[in-house]
Design a protein around this motif. Structure first.
Motif, mmCIF file in Angstrom:
data_model
loop_
_atom_site.group_PDB
_atom_site.id
_atom_site.type_symbol
_atom_site.label_atom_id
_atom_site.label_comp_id
_atom_site.label_asym_id
_atom_site.label_seq_id
_atom_site.Cartn_x
_atom_site.Cartn_y
_atom_site.Cartn_z
ATOM 1 N N TRP A 74 0.835 -1.207 0.000
ATOM 2 C CA TRP A 74 0.000 0.000 0.000
ATOM 3 C C TRP A 74 0.871 1.257 0.000
ATOM 4 O O TRP A 74 0.546 2.239 -0.672
ATOM 5 C CB TRP A 74 -0.959 0.003 1.187
ATOM 6 C CG TRP A 74 -2.171 -0.868 0.996
ATOM 7 C CD1 TRP A 74 -2.430 -2.055 1.609
ATOM 8 C CD2 TRP A 74 -3.291 -0.617 0.136
ATOM 9 N NE1 TRP A 74 -3.633 -2.561 1.178
ATOM 10 C CE2 TRP A 74 -4.184 -1.697 0.275
ATOM 11 C CE3 TRP A 74 -3.607 0.410 -0.744
ATOM 12 C CZ2 TRP A 74 -5.389 -1.775 -0.428
ATOM 13 C CZ3 TRP A 74 -4.814 0.338 -1.455
ATOM 14 C CH2 TRP A 74 -5.684 -0.738 -1.291
ATOM 15 N N ALA A 75 1.983 1.229 0.744
ATOM 16 C CA ALA A 75 2.883 2.394 0.775
ATOM 17 C C ALA A 75 3.500 2.637 -0.599
ATOM 18 O O ALA A 75 3.507 3.773 -1.094
ATOM 19 C CB ALA A 75 3.976 2.203 1.825
ATOM 20 N N GLU A 76 4.011 1.598 -1.238
ATOM 21 C CA GLU A 76 4.612 1.735 -2.559
ATOM 22 C C GLU A 76 3.615 2.278 -3.571
ATOM 23 O O GLU A 76 3.931 3.162 -4.376
ATOM 24 C CB GLU A 76 5.152 0.385 -3.042
ATOM 25 C CG GLU A 76 6.391 -0.082 -2.314
ATOM 26 C CD GLU A 76 6.790 -1.507 -2.664
ATOM 27 O OE1 GLU A 76 6.048 -2.178 -3.428
ATOM 28 O OE2 GLU A 76 7.832 -1.945 -2.177
ATOM 29 N N GLY A 78 0.982 4.069 -2.888
ATOM 30 C CA GLY A 78 0.729 5.465 -2.536
ATOM 31 C C GLY A 78 1.792 6.380 -3.112
ATOM 32 O O GLY A 78 1.489 7.457 -3.653
ATOM 33 N N PHE A 79 3.058 5.973 -3.014
ATOM 34 C CA PHE A 79 4.150 6.777 -3.575
ATOM 35 C C PHE A 79 4.006 6.899 -5.097
ATOM 36 O O PHE A 79 4.221 7.967 -5.677
ATOM 37 C CB PHE A 79 5.509 6.183 -3.237
ATOM 38 C CG PHE A 79 5.810 6.131 -1.770
ATOM 39 C CD1 PHE A 79 5.417 7.153 -0.908
ATOM 40 C CD2 PHE A 79 6.488 5.048 -1.232
ATOM 41 C CE1 PHE A 79 5.702 7.109 0.447
ATOM 42 C CE2 PHE A 79 6.781 4.997 0.132
ATOM 43 C CZ PHE A 79 6.385 6.023 0.973
ATOM 44 N N GLU A 82 1.149 9.264 -5.883
ATOM 45 C CA GLU A 82 1.553 10.629 -5.563
ATOM 46 C C GLU A 82 2.431 11.200 -6.670
ATOM 47 O O GLU A 82 2.280 12.351 -7.085
ATOM 48 C CB GLU A 82 2.272 10.670 -4.222
ATOM 49 C CG GLU A 82 2.590 12.066 -3.751
ATOM 50 C CD GLU A 82 3.208 12.082 -2.366
ATOM 51 O OE1 GLU A 82 3.263 13.178 -1.784
ATOM 52 O OE2 GLU A 82 3.640 11.018 -1.855
ATOM 53 N N ALA A 90 -3.702 8.560 -3.376
ATOM 54 C CA ALA A 90 -2.399 8.303 -2.743
ATOM 55 C C ALA A 90 -2.514 8.405 -1.227
ATOM 56 O O ALA A 90 -1.946 7.586 -0.494
ATOM 57 C CB ALA A 90 -1.357 9.285 -3.261
ATOM 58 N N LYS A 91 -3.253 9.382 -0.745
ATOM 59 C CA LYS A 91 -3.427 9.574 0.700
ATOM 60 C C LYS A 91 -4.161 8.386 1.313
ATOM 61 O O LYS A 91 -3.791 7.904 2.383
ATOM 62 C CB LYS A 91 -4.191 10.882 0.965
ATOM 63 C CG LYS A 91 -4.390 11.179 2.419
ATOM 64 C CD LYS A 91 -3.066 11.434 3.111
ATOM 65 C CE LYS A 91 -3.286 11.832 4.553
ATOM 66 N NZ LYS A 91 -2.070 11.786 5.336
ATOM 67 N N CYS A 93 -4.112 5.355 0.196
ATOM 68 C CA CYS A 93 -3.151 4.246 0.205
ATOM 69 C C CYS A 93 -2.181 4.399 1.373
ATOM 70 O O CYS A 93 -1.848 3.415 2.032
ATOM 71 C CB CYS A 93 -2.390 4.192 -1.116
ATOM 72 S SG CYS A 93 -3.379 3.663 -2.522
ATOM 73 N N ASP A 94 -1.746 5.631 1.641
ATOM 74 C CA ASP A 94 -0.831 5.886 2.753
ATOM 75 C C ASP A 94 -1.480 5.508 4.085
ATOM 76 O O ASP A 94 -0.866 4.825 4.914
ATOM 77 C CB ASP A 94 -0.404 7.349 2.758
ATOM 78 C CG ASP A 94 0.485 7.671 3.947
ATOM 79 O OD1 ASP A 94 1.568 7.060 4.063
ATOM 80 O OD2 ASP A 94 0.079 8.510 4.780
ATOM 81 N N SER A 97 -1.767 1.803 4.367
ATOM 82 C CA SER A 97 -0.459 1.242 4.676
ATOM 83 C C SER A 97 -0.150 1.372 6.166
ATOM 84 O O SER A 97 0.301 0.417 6.814
ATOM 85 C CB SER A 97 0.615 1.962 3.859
ATOM 86 O OG SER A 97 1.905 1.620 4.324
ATOM 87 N N ARG A 98 -0.376 2.559 6.680
ATOM 88 C CA ARG A 98 -0.113 2.794 8.107
ATOM 89 C C ARG A 98 -1.017 1.909 8.968
ATOM 90 O O ARG A 98 -0.588 1.421 10.020
ATOM 91 C CB ARG A 98 -0.309 4.277 8.422
ATOM 92 C CG ARG A 98 0.790 5.129 7.779
ATOM 93 C CD ARG A 98 0.591 6.624 7.900
ATOM 94 N NE ARG A 98 0.109 7.027 9.197
ATOM 95 C CZ ARG A 98 -0.752 8.027 9.387
ATOM 96 N NH1 ARG A 98 -1.211 8.713 8.371
ATOM 97 N NH2 ARG A 98 -1.133 8.345 10.602
#
Length: 138
Positions: A74-76, A78-79, A82, A90-91, A93-94, A97-98
């Protein structure tokens, strides 16, 4: 030391340069659309993978290594989103991820406000895909 005379490009040279620039700009636009489409399609795939894992959680099958993989994926994503200028998705996904990295880090009610339900995220991704396919900038 003499200064070389200023050479003015011909109208033909200028027109040729402008035409090459427009062709390259269109190619960049097409490449960005394709990258955007691939990224939003990845959101759908990852949302479904996450939903399948969450279904297993409901049956008592928890795997920290899978949760770490989901957090990283999810972090990847999101990047990537973005970088393509798809900030809202993207937000989400961030935050997702968190959440998978450490769900207890959030204040009560925050996740409801963030609206990171997988069906919502998938629906937003699909809506963006329709915009990209129709040639409208997301």
């Amino acid at each position: 030391m003499s200064v070389p005379p200023l050479v003015m490009p011909s109208l033909k040279d200028v027109a040729s340069h402008v035409l090459r620039w427009l062709v390259n700009l269109r190619r960049a636009g097409v490449a960005r659309q394709e990258a955007s489409l691939q990224a939003v399609n990845k959101v759908v795939v990852l949302a479904r993978k996450t939903a399948a894992y969450a279904r297993g959680l409901a049956d008592g099958h928890r795997h920290v290594d899978i949760e770490a993989e989901l957090a990283a994926s999810w972090a990847e994503l999101g990047f990537e989103l973005e970088g393509l200028g798809l900030q809202a998705l993207a937000k989400k996904c961030d935050v997702t991820s968190r959440y998978w990295a450490n769900p207890s880090q959030f204040q009560p009610g925050f996740l409801d406000q963030a609206d990171i339900r997988l069906d919502t995220v998938e629906r937003e991704a699909r809506a963006l895909a329709v915009k990209v396919r129709s040639g409208r900038a997301p």
